[in-house]
Design an enzyme around this catalytic site. Sequence first.
Site, mmCIF file in Angstrom:
data_model
loop_
_atom_site.group_PDB
_atom_site.id
_atom_site.type_symbol
_atom_site.label_atom_id
_atom_site.label_comp_id
_atom_site.label_asym_id
_atom_site.label_seq_id
_atom_site.Cartn_x
_atom_site.Cartn_y
_atom_site.Cartn_z
ATOM 1 N N GLN A 18 15.649 -9.928 0.489
ATOM 2 C CA GLN A 18 16.363 -9.357 -0.650
ATOM 3 C C GLN A 18 15.480 -9.114 -1.871
ATOM 4 O OE1 GLN A 18 19.667 -12.431 -0.026
ATOM 5 N NE2 GLN A 18 20.825 -10.687 -0.778
ATOM 6 N N ARG A 75 15.336 -22.181 -4.713
ATOM 7 C CA ARG A 75 15.540 -21.997 -3.281
ATOM 8 C C ARG A 75 15.137 -20.578 -2.897
ATOM 9 N NH1 ARG A 75 20.799 -20.325 -0.308
ATOM 10 N NH2 ARG A 75 20.090 -20.502 1.835
ATOM 11 N N HIS A 119 16.776 -16.716 6.739
ATOM 12 C CA HIS A 119 17.810 -16.042 5.951
ATOM 13 C C HIS A 119 17.958 -14.615 6.513
ATOM 14 C CE1 HIS A 119 20.006 -16.427 1.899
ATOM 15 N NE2 HIS A 119 20.402 -15.272 2.404
ATOM 16 N N ASN A 164 20.386 -20.185 6.978
ATOM 17 C CA ASN A 164 21.347 -19.777 5.963
ATOM 18 C C ASN A 164 22.545 -19.110 6.633
ATOM 19 O OD1 ASN A 164 22.129 -19.086 3.087
ATOM 20 N ND2 ASN A 164 22.157 -17.055 4.027
ATOM 21 N N GLU A 165 23.700 -19.717 6.462
ATOM 22 C CA GLU A 165 24.963 -19.103 6.854
ATOM 23 C C GLU A 165 25.007 -18.557 8.281
ATOM 24 O OE1 GLU A 165 26.049 -16.169 3.956
ATOM 25 O OE2 GLU A 165 26.226 -17.618 2.349
ATOM 26 N N ASN A 294 27.335 -22.720 0.741
ATOM 27 C CA ASN A 294 27.415 -21.503 -0.062
ATOM 28 C C ASN A 294 28.889 -21.158 -0.218
ATOM 29 O OD1 ASN A 294 24.665 -21.475 0.124
ATOM 30 N ND2 ASN A 294 24.513 -19.632 1.379
ATOM 31 N N TYR A 296 31.849 -18.751 -2.423
ATOM 32 C CA TYR A 296 32.068 -17.641 -3.342
ATOM 33 C C TYR A 296 33.526 -17.401 -3.724
ATOM 34 C CZ TYR A 296 27.197 -16.294 -2.884
ATOM 35 O OH TYR A 296 25.829 -16.296 -2.945
ATOM 36 N N GLU A 368 24.383 -21.900 -2.892
ATOM 37 C CA GLU A 368 24.670 -20.589 -3.475
ATOM 38 C C GLU A 368 26.076 -20.595 -4.068
ATOM 39 O OE1 GLU A 368 24.318 -17.096 -0.977
ATOM 40 O OE2 GLU A 368 22.447 -17.836 -0.113
ATOM 41 N N TRP A 414 23.444 -18.240 -7.322
ATOM 42 C CA TRP A 414 23.008 -17.020 -6.638
ATOM 43 C C TRP A 414 23.326 -15.856 -7.558
ATOM 44 C CZ3 TRP A 414 20.188 -15.998 -2.391
ATOM 45 C CH2 TRP A 414 20.053 -14.633 -2.069
ATOM 46 N N GLU A 421 21.415 -6.262 -1.861
ATOM 47 C CA GLU A 421 22.609 -6.962 -1.389
ATOM 48 C C GLU A 421 22.999 -6.426 0.004
ATOM 49 O OE1 GLU A 421 24.149 -9.687 -2.038
ATOM 50 O OE2 GLU A 421 25.855 -9.257 -0.752
ATOM 51 N N TRP A 422 22.081 -6.583 0.950
ATOM 52 C CA TRP A 422 22.340 -6.293 2.367
ATOM 53 C C TRP A 422 22.948 -4.901 2.572
ATOM 54 C CZ3 TRP A 422 19.177 -9.538 4.330
ATOM 55 C CH2 TRP A 422 19.044 -10.812 3.801
ATOM 56 N N PHE A 430 23.972 -9.477 -8.472
ATOM 57 C CA PHE A 430 24.331 -10.911 -8.503
ATOM 58 C C PHE A 430 23.429 -11.712 -9.439
ATOM 59 C CE2 PHE A 430 27.516 -12.164 -5.332
ATOM 60 C CZ PHE A 430 27.662 -11.018 -4.575
HETATM 61 C C1 GAL Z 1 25.466 -14.829 0.836
HETATM 62 C C2 GAL Z 1 24.042 -14.612 1.245
HETATM 63 C C3 GAL Z 1 23.169 -14.116 0.148
HETATM 64 C C4 GAL Z 1 23.852 -13.166 -0.811
HETATM 65 C C5 GAL Z 1 25.261 -13.605 -1.159
HETATM 66 C C6 GAL Z 1 26.063 -12.621 -1.957
HETATM 67 O O1 GAL Z 1 26.292 -14.710 1.959
HETATM 68 O O2 GAL Z 1 23.473 -15.798 1.746
HETATM 69 O O3 GAL Z 1 22.021 -13.598 0.742
HETATM 70 O O4 GAL Z 1 23.748 -11.874 -0.400
HETATM 71 O O5 GAL Z 1 25.987 -13.904 -0.015
HETATM 72 O O6 GAL Z 1 26.731 -11.708 -1.150
#
Ligand code: GAL
Length: 459
Positions: A18, A75, A119, A164-165, A294, A296, A368, A414, A421-422, A430
Site C-alpha cells: 500500500q 507496524r 499483508h 494480516n487478516e 483489526n 472497523y 488497525e 490505520w 486502498e486495494w 485512511f
Molecule cells: C484492512 C487492511 C488494511 C486496510 C484497511 C482499510 O482490512 O488490513 O490493509 O486497507 O483494511 O480498508
Amino acid sequence: MSKFGENFIWGVATSAYQIEGAFDEDGKGLSIWDTFSNKPGNVMNDENGNVACDHYHMSSSDVKMIADLGVKAYRFSIAWTRILPQGYGEVNQKGIDFYNKLIDDLLANGITPWVTLYHWDLPQTLQDEHDGWLGREIVDHFKNFADICFAAFGDRVKHWITLNEPWVVAILGYGQAVFPPAITSNSAPYLAGHHLLLAHAEAVQIYRQKYQQTQSGVIGITNNCDWREPIDDHPDNIAAAERALEFFLGWFADPVYKGNYPQSMIDRVGDRLPIFTVEEQEMLKGSSDFFGLNHYTTMMVKNDDHSADVEQSVYGNGGISEDQDVILSVDPAWGQTSMGWSIVPWGCRKLLVWIANRYGNPDIYITENGCSFDAEVVNGESADPGRVEFLHGYLEECANAIARGAKLKGYFAWSFMDNFEWALGYSKRFGLVHVDFETLVRTPKTSYHWYRDYIKENH
Ligand code: GAL
C-alpha cells in the site's frame, strides 16, 4: 494513572504494497497484487501500487514524521517478493538491506518495529505454481520465508505478526473475487483459510524452536472482525449474531486459542471445511502470544429463517452468509465513513469484551482501527474533523473495555498516511497524513495533531 493503563503501546500502521511502490526495483519479484492491479478493470480507475507513496525511497523522512507524531510503535509489513523474488530460492540482499535500514532508522528514533510477515502480497510464482493458498505447498513456503525474516531481522524485531487478516484473504480473494486471485466459490475460502492457519502455526513453531529463546520476542496473528449486534432480543437473533461472530473471528481465532474451528462452522459447512489432524490441532493451540485485532465497523444481525425472500445485505463483510443463515443490516441513524462503513464506537467495546470472554482474557492489541474520509490540502492544512471524532469515539470505548476487564495493551491507528486502498485504489483516504499522489508531498492532517495530543494526555 492513564485510563489505558501503564505501558500502553501507541502506534500507527501501514503495509508494504500500500505504501512502498518501487514494485520492480532492486530485484523485487512480482506479487499477485502487482499483477492484479496492473490489469485493467481490477482496481478503481485502473490504479496500481507501482509507485504508491514511494515509501521505498522516502522511508527516512517518513520515519521522522512517525517519530514527530509521538508514537513509540510502528507496524509495517515485509514484501515477500523483495526478500525472495520467486517466493523461494535465493535471497535478494537488496530487499534485506531496505528493511534493515528501515528497522535501524525506527530504532534510532525510539520507535519499536511491529512487523507483519504477510499483508496479502503473495509472490506471483507461488500463485502460478501452487494455486496460491489453495495448495498445501504454500505452508512450507511461508515457513521458509518467515524463517529467513526471523534470522535476518530478529536481532532487532521483537514483535512479529504472521498474517494480516486471513479472513480477508480467504473471503475477498477466494470467495468474492474482489481481491486476487479473484476466485468465486463457496468452498475455496475454507481451504485457503485452512492453509493460512497452518502456515501461521508453522511459522510460530519455527520461531519458538529456533529464535524465541535467544531473541526474546513475541509472535502472533492479526485477525479482523466487525461487531455483530443482534437486531433485537429475540433468542434466534441473539444466536444468529453469535454465529456470525464465530464465522468471522472464530473461524481464525478458535483454532489458535482452542485448537479447532467453532462447532457452528463444523456443523454448517460440512465437508467443505477441512479437518485438522490431532498434531495440527496441537500445533495451532496456543500459537499466538497476543491477540491481534483489526476492527472497523458494526452490523446488525437477524436470523435468516428463510420465511421471506429477503434480499441479502448489500453491505460487505458478510462472508459466505448463506452458510451462516444471517441477514445483515445497519442502523440508518449511524454515521458513515467514505467507505460506507458505519461509525459505531460501542461496537468496538463489545467486541473487545467478547474476545476477553471467549479466549481467556488474552493480551489484545488493536493492530488497525481507523476510517476513510476525504480531506484535501487547503492553504497548507488538511482538515479531517470526521477522523478526529471517529478516533476519539473508538479510543474512549477502548478505555471502557479496559475498565470492564479486557486486557487491551496497545492501539495502532490505520493508517499513518493515505495509501493504496486495494481494489479502491487511491479513492479512499485512511491516513493521519495526507499524501498528494502526484507530487508525493506529505501533509499532516488535523487528526495527526489530535492523535499526538491525545497520546500525550493519556500517557
Ligand atoms: C484492512 C487492511 C488494511 C486496510 C484497511 C482499510 O482490512 O488490513 O490493509 O486497507 O483494511 O480498508
